[in-house]
Design an enzyme around this catalytic site. Structure first.
Site, PDB file in Angstrom:
ATOM      1  N   ASP A   1     -31.980  26.409 -24.119  1.00  0.00           N
ATOM      2  CA  ASP A   1     -31.114  27.533 -23.769  1.00  0.00           C
ATOM      3  C   ASP A   1     -31.419  28.677 -24.737  1.00  0.00           C
ATOM      4  O   ASP A   1     -32.548  28.781 -25.204  1.00  0.00           O
ATOM      5  CB  ASP A   1     -29.638  27.118 -23.809  1.00  0.00           C
TER       6      ASP A   1
ATOM      7  N   HIS B   1     -34.405  30.639 -24.224  1.00  0.00           N
ATOM      8  CA  HIS B   1     -33.945  31.781 -23.422  1.00  0.00           C
ATOM      9  C   HIS B   1     -33.740  33.041 -24.253  1.00  0.00           C
ATOM     10  O   HIS B   1     -32.974  33.921 -23.858  1.00  0.00           O
ATOM     11  CB  HIS B   1     -32.648  31.419 -22.693  1.00  0.00           C
TER      12      HIS B   1
END
Length: 539
Positions: free
Chosen positions: A316, A343
Site C-alpha cells: 500500500d 503506492h
C-alpha cells in the site's frame, strides 16, 4: 556522485547523544540533518551498556525466516514470550533500555502477543534477533470479538503487536526485526486453519467488507519517539502508525512485505498460489500486490517528523501523511529514502485538519513495474479534504513507476463539502528513467475549480516516452484532465511542458519561464537492490 541539492550529510562531532530521556552510547562522530524548520536532527545511537536495565535472551529457533508451525499450533501456547518481555519493560526506569539478544544455544526468535512500550524506555533488538507476532487472533482482540475476520462491521477490533500511548522519550532501536507473520495461517476463530492474515485482508478487494487485522506498531500521543535501524516486516495490516506525536526520528529503518519467507524470488509466485487466485483455502505465496493495506510509515496529526535513510517496499502507501482530526500535520522531512513496491510517498487521503511544511529530499523510487506503483502523490476527496500547503520535492530519481506523479482531489467518489486544496506544491529536480511496461507512466493533475492545484515544476525530466497527462476524468472530476491547475514552469526545463500546454481540460493556466538548463538529477548511482540492505528481501 549523485546530486543531492539540499540533503547532503552534515557531520558533527559529538561526545554523547541524548534522545528524550534515554542516554545513548558515546561516539566520535554522528550524521546529522538540518530540518527545514530550523533544527538539527542527529542520527540516533544505540544505548550505552550502562543504560541497559535488562537483557532478555531469545527462546525460539526460526527456520528460513519462519517459526515451525508446531510451535504455536495450540492457541493456548501462541505467545510464550509476552509476559517476560512486558515485565522487563515495566520494571525499567526512564532512561533505560531492554536489550533482546540471542539465546545461549543460538536461539534468535521471540514469539509474543501485544506488548506496550513505556515512557523513557527503549526496546533494543539486537542484530540477528527477530520478534515474531502471534498468529492467534484472540491474542490481539480488544474485546469486540472480530479480530481475524473480515465483515461489514467497521469497528476497530485488534490491538497492535506493539503499542504506546502518550509516551515521551521511548523508542525501538537495533538491527533486529519485528515480524508480523502476515502470511501465517491463523490458529483460532472462524478462519483457523483456513486463512492467513493476508487472506483476510484480501477479502476487502472481493467484497464490501472491512478487514480486522492488527498493526505492527501503533503509537498514539507523546513526543520524542525514536526508531533506529529496525526492520518491520510482514505486518498483517499497517506497519508503523504514529498519531498525535510531536517529534519522531525514524532513521535507517526497513519496512518489507512480503519477505522472502512468504514468497519466491522476485515475487514470481506460481499460478494459483496467491490470494487473488486461491479459492476455499489459504494462499501459500504472496506478492506486494496481494498483501493489502500494508502501509509502511503513516504519521497522522503529528509534527516534527523525520524519516531518513530508510527503505520501504509494501502493498500500500509507502508513506501516508494524514490529518483527519485534531490539529493537523506539519513540519515533516523525508530525506535519503528508497522506495520500491508500493503506492507512493503520499499525503492524504485524510487532510481535513490540514497538512503543511512537507519536504522530500533525495528520494529514490523503483516501482518494479507494479500495476499499482506510485511515486509521489497528494490525494484527497470532498468527504475529508482540507488544505495541503507547502509540499516540496527536491532531487528525486524514479524508474519503473506506473504513476510517477499524482495530485488528485478526486481520489475517491465519496461526496461532501470538505473540498481539498493543494497549494504551493514544488518539484525542483526530478528525473524519471522510464518504465518497460508503462513508458513515461501517468501524471495526474485534478482539482476543484474553487480550490485549484498550485504546482511549480523546475528541472523535471523524463527520459524517452513522456508521461501521459491528457486523460479522462474520474470519480466526478472534470471530464478531461489536467483540470483546475495553475502550473508554474522554470527556471529549469520540464520535459512534458509542451504536452501540458497543448492538451488539457478546463481551468488550467501557465506561468513562469524556462531560463536555465541544468543537467537532469544524477541517478547513475541512485538505485540499489533492497536485498543489499536487507538479506531477506526478494528484490
Amino acid at each position: 556522485m549523485r546530486a543531492r541539492p539540499l540533503s547532503q550529510k552534515v557531520l558533527s562531532r559529538t561526545v554523547c547523544a541524548v534522545l528524550g530521556t534515554v542516554a545513548f552510547a558515546c561516539a566520535a562522530q554522528t550524521t546529522s540533518l538540518q530540518t527545514p524548520w530550523g533544527t538539527t536532527v542527529n542520527e540516533p545511537l544505540l544505548p550505552a551498556a550502562t543504560a541497559v536495565c535488562a537483557v532478555v535472551k531469545a527462546t525460539q529457533t526460526p527456520v528460513n525466516g519462519l517459526l515451525p508451525a508446531s510451535l504455536d499450533s495450540d492457541p493456548a501456547k501462541s505467545a510464550p514470550d509476552t509476559a517476560s518481555m512486558q515485565g522487563k519493560i515495566n520494571q525499567c526506569a526512564s532512561g533505560e533500555a531492554v536489550h533482546l539478544v540471542q539465546g545461549d544455544a543460538g536461539q534468535s526468535g521471540f514469539l509474543i502477543g501485544p506488548i506496550t512500550l513505556k515512557s523513557g524506555v527503549t526496546l533494543w533488538i539486537d542484530k540477528g534477533v527477530t520478534v515474531f507476532g502471534s498468529r492467534n487472533p484472540a491474542d490481539y482482540d480488544n474485546g469486540v470479538g472480530l479480530c481475524g475476520i473480515a465483515n461489514t462491521d467497521a469497528t476497530a477490533s485488534c490491538n497492535a503487536l506493539i503499542s504506546a500511548s502518550k509516551v515521551t522519550g521511548a523508542g525501538i532501536v537495533g538491527e533486529g526485526v519485528i515480524d508480523g507473520r502476515g502470511g501465517a495461517v491463523l490458529t483460532s476463530g472462524q478462519n483457523a486453519g483456513v486463512k492467513t492474515w493476508w487472506d483476510v485482508a484480501y477479502q476487502t478487494k472481493t467484497a464490501n467488507v472491512t478487514q480486522h487485522n492488527p498493526r505492527l506498531l501503533d503509537v498514539e500521543g507523546g513526543s520524542n519517539f525514536t526508531l533506529y535501524g529496525v526492520t518491520f516486516q510482514n505486518s498483517p495490516n499497517m506497519h508503523v502508525v504514529l498519531d498525535k506525536l510531536d517529534g519522531v526520528t525514524a532513521w535507517g529503518i526497513k519496512i518489507l512485505s512480503p519477505s522472502a519467507a512468504y514468497t519466491q524470488g522476485a515475487y514470481a509466485c506460481p499460478k494459483n498460489t496467491t490470494p487473488d487466485q486461491v479459492s476455499g483455502t489459504y494462499a501459500t505465496c504472496f506478492t506486494p500486490d496481494t498483501v493489502k493495506n500494508t502501509d509502511g510509515f503513516d504519521p497522522g496529526e503529528s509534527s516534527h517528523i523525520v524519516l531518513a535513510y530508510s527503505y520501504i517496499s509494501d502493498g500500500d502507501d509507502h508513506v501516508a501523511v494524514k490529518a483527519g482530526s485534531g490539529t493537523g500535520s506539519q513540519h515533516l522531512l523525508f530525506a535519503h529514502d528508497h522506495l520500491y513496491y508500493g503506492h507512493g510517498l503520499s499525503v492524504g487521503s485524510e487532510t481535513n485538519t490540514g497538512v503543511s511544511d512537507v519536504t522530500v529530499q533525495d528520494l529514490v523510487v523503483d516501482g518494479h513495474d507494479s500495476p499499482n506503483g506510485v511515486g509521489i502523490r497528494i490525494k484527497s476527496d470532498a468527504s475529508h479534504g482540507g488544505v495541503v500547503n507547502g509540499v516540496t520535492y527536491q532531487g528525486v530519481c524514479m524508474q519503473n513507476v506506473r504513476q510517477p506523479l499524482v495530485f488528485d482531489s478526486y481520489y475517491s467518489s465519496s461526496k461532501g463539502k470538505k473540498y481539498p486544496w493543494f497549494r504551493n506544491v514544488t518539484i525542483n529536480g526530478l528525473h524519471d528513467l522510464g518504465s518497460v511496461a508503462y513508458g513515461g507512466g501517468q501524471a495526474v493533475f485534478a482539482a476543484y475549480a474553487k480550490e485549484p492545484l498550485q504546482i511549480a515544476l523546475s528541472n523535471v525530466q523524463f527520459d524517452g516516452a513522456q508521461p501521459t497527462t491528457y486523460m479522462k476524468g474520474h470519480n466526478g472530476s472534470p471530464s478531461v484532465l489536467p483540470a483546475n491547475t495553475v502550473f508554474t514552469f522554470g527556471p529549469g526545463p520540464v520535459s512534458f511542458a509542451q504536452d501540458l500546454t497543448q492538451q488539457h481540460g478546463t481551468g488550467v493556466s501557465f506561468d513562469g519561464s524556462i531560463t536555465a538548463s541544468p543537467a537532469p538529477v544524477d541517478c547513475s548511482h541512485a538505485f540499489v537492490k533492497f536485498s543489499s540492505v536487507q538479506a531477506n528481501a526478494p528484490i
